[in-house]
Write a protein that holds these residues in place. Structure first.
Motif, PDB file in Angstrom:
ATOM      1  N   ASP A 320      54.995  29.227  46.373  1.00  0.00           N
ATOM      2  CA  ASP A 320      54.195  29.609  47.536  1.00  0.00           C
ATOM      3  C   ASP A 320      53.456  30.901  47.211  1.00  0.00           C
ATOM      4  O   ASP A 320      54.053  31.878  46.769  1.00  0.00           O
ATOM      5  N   ASN A 321      52.130  30.880  47.411  1.00  0.00           N
ATOM      6  CA  ASN A 321      51.322  32.066  47.127  1.00  0.00           C
ATOM      7  C   ASN A 321      50.362  32.328  48.287  1.00  0.00           C
ATOM      8  O   ASN A 321      49.144  32.309  48.126  1.00  0.00           O
ATOM      9  N   GLY A 322      50.919  32.523  49.480  1.00  0.00           N
ATOM     10  CA  GLY A 322      50.094  32.784  50.652  1.00  0.00           C
ATOM     11  C   GLY A 322      49.323  31.547  51.085  1.00  0.00           C
ATOM     12  O   GLY A 322      49.905  30.549  51.487  1.00  0.00           O
ATOM     13  N   ALA A 323      48.005  31.599  50.988  1.00  0.00           N
ATOM     14  CA  ALA A 323      47.161  30.477  51.396  1.00  0.00           C
ATOM     15  C   ALA A 323      47.065  29.408  50.315  1.00  0.00           C
ATOM     16  O   ALA A 323      46.399  28.383  50.510  1.00  0.00           O
ATOM     17  N   GLU A 324      47.739  29.617  49.196  1.00  0.00           N
ATOM     18  CA  GLU A 324      47.661  28.695  48.078  1.00  0.00           C
ATOM     19  C   GLU A 324      49.052  28.340  47.561  1.00  0.00           C
ATOM     20  O   GLU A 324      50.038  29.020  47.866  1.00  0.00           O
ATOM     21  N   PRO A 391      44.674  25.176  47.257  1.00  0.00           N
ATOM     22  CA  PRO A 391      44.712  25.711  48.625  1.00  0.00           C
ATOM     23  C   PRO A 391      45.585  24.845  49.524  1.00  0.00           C
ATOM     24  O   PRO A 391      45.622  23.622  49.382  1.00  0.00           O
ATOM     25  N   LYS A 392      46.301  25.492  50.435  1.00  0.00           N
ATOM     26  CA  LYS A 392      47.186  24.743  51.328  1.00  0.00           C
ATOM     27  C   LYS A 392      46.402  23.897  52.326  1.00  0.00           C
ATOM     28  O   LYS A 392      46.907  22.895  52.835  1.00  0.00           O
ATOM     29  N   TYR A 393      45.162  24.302  52.601  1.00  0.00           N
ATOM     30  CA  TYR A 393      44.341  23.516  53.516  1.00  0.00           C
ATOM     31  C   TYR A 393      42.897  23.562  53.054  1.00  0.00           C
ATOM     32  O   TYR A 393      42.392  24.613  52.685  1.00  0.00           O
TER      33      TYR A 393
END
Length: 419
Positions: A320-324, A391-393
């Motif tokens: 997990d790297n924040g938004a990515e 990117p997560k989204y």
């Protein structure tokens, strides 16, 4: 693929420009008519109509799409009628009055298509035999240009003299053409994405298929239960890899398929192939391009570890790297000269070297942008590590296949893959 993305971006910008131009002219039209509602309300209604028409036109220039779009265009232009024809001049849809005048204007429509030029038709020059007052004063016929070809025409029928309506018709035709071009480009983008996935499927090593079946067959007599399990894993691996739906999948689904692949390879290589996973549960549902990781794992096994005496360790990490999400595939195998790898990747489309790696790099950049290109760390006898940022989204990126999560046993920071 990069060219398609750039062209798609350019067309999107043109679409915005066309939309703003139509809005500007509409505001002028509203003021000239001194309508009772405010300009702001009229613009909001205009935006709503354009949004509806855009969605319909993205389906392509068909009778069904035209039937959905013409009512919105007529309300937007506040005219007597709006018609849309195909490239031969045959009407696809007509919304409003004066429909019987289509045949009277057929020669002008064909001329507009043939000469790729707008036609302004005055009612008094038509052979109209209507006994009473006719709702049509004049009409503007504007070609719809898609990919430098005339795809059809937009016909705007006015009931009163209005020069602004001519400009409105021209800008609306430009808006319609842009939406149709975006639909064509979207299809081209999808076709290219399908071609790239087919290319990756072709890279699934025939040696792997042969060796997998050979390994299974050798176990049929000595351990039929294990052989049956491996055969099931192989069947599920090929079913997933050669599925025909969707361009995207989840990290969980991709890891599941990688588990199948490694289960078979571990049966072949035994203790020579060690596997370690470090997977953060919160990134398992991150969406990434289909067949984005498995070719990297196969590359690590075939070219990194199989060539190393005694084999070695394959490590797959997802953090997990924040938004990515940060995903890496690493092996401690033979590695290679980074300059040679760079040269191979430049000519991969001609030589066939590292096609899977180059293909995945192009797909990541096409979907997420240049900031999401692959990062490769390697040196002779120092193994190889390939890093992906996902990117997560991202709008328009979503999975359409759900599989069982990979069998992972967590041991503190590490998660160990079990065959």
């Amino acid at each position: 693929m990069d060219g398609v993305r750039d062209l798609l971006t350019e067309r999107a910008v043109l679409g915005v420009i066309a939309t703003l131009a139509v809005l500007g002219l509409f505001v002028m039209l509203c003021r000239a008519r001194r309508v009772s509602t405010s300009v702001e309300d009229a613009v909001m209604d205009m935006l709503h109509r354009m949004s509806k028409a855009s969605a319909d036109l993205r389906e392509g220039l068909t009778a069904e799409a035209a039937d959905k779009a013409t009512p919105h265009l007529r309300e937007m232009l506040r005219c007597v009628a709006v018609g849309i024809t195909d490239s031969t001049g045959s009407v696809l849809s007509w919304d409003g009055g004066a429909a019987d005048h289509y045949e009277l204007m057929r020669g002008h429509i064909e001329q507009a298509i043939r000469e790729v030029h707008k036609e302004h038709v005055e009612h008094r020059k038509l052979d109209c035999d209507l006994s009473g007052p006719c709702p049509m004063h004049s009409a503007v016929i504007v070609p719809l240009i898609v990919e430098s070809e005339v795809a059809g025409t937009l016909i705007v029928v006015s009931g009163v003299p209005n020069k602004r309506q001519i400009r409105m018709a021209e800008e609306t035709a430009r808006f319609v053409s842009t939406q149709l071009e975006l639909e064509v480009l979207q299809k081209s983008r999808q076709a290219l994405a399908q071609a790239e996935v087919r290319a990756l499927r072709a890279q699934i090593s025939p040696h792997f298929v042969y060796n997998a079946l050979n390994t299974i067959s050798s176990l049929i007599r000595t351990d039929p239960v294990y052989a049956r399990e491996l055969l099931q894993e192989f069947a599920e691996f090929t079913r997933y890899s050669f599925r025909t739906d969707g361009f995207f999948t989840t990290l969980s689904d991709e890891l599941t398929n990688i588990h199948r692949y490694l289960t078979i390879e571990q049966a072949r290589y035994g203790a020579r192939l060690e596997v370690r996973l470090r997977i953060a549960p919160e990134v398992l549902q991150v969406v990434l391009p289909f067949l984005c990781l498995q070719p990297l794992v196969e590359n690590a096994v075939r070219h990194g570890l199989a060539k190393k005496p005694g084999g070695g360790m394959l490590t797959i990490t997802a953090e997990d790297n924040g938004a990515e999400a940060l995903i890496s595939v690493e092996d401690d195998g033979v590695g290679m000269d980074p300059e040679r790898l760079f040269e191979d990747l430049k000519d991969a489309h001609q030589t066939g070297a590292h096609v899977g790696l180059g293909n995945i790099n192009h797909r990541m950049r096409a979907v997420f942008g240049d900031d999401y290109a692959l990062v490769v760390e390697t040196a002779p006898e120092a193994g190889m590590k390939i890093i992906l940022k996902v990117p997560k989204y991202r709008q328009g990126v979503r999975p359409n296949l759900t599989l069982v999560a990979p069998r992972v046993e967590e041991t503190g920071e590490q998660a160990v893959l079990r065959a």
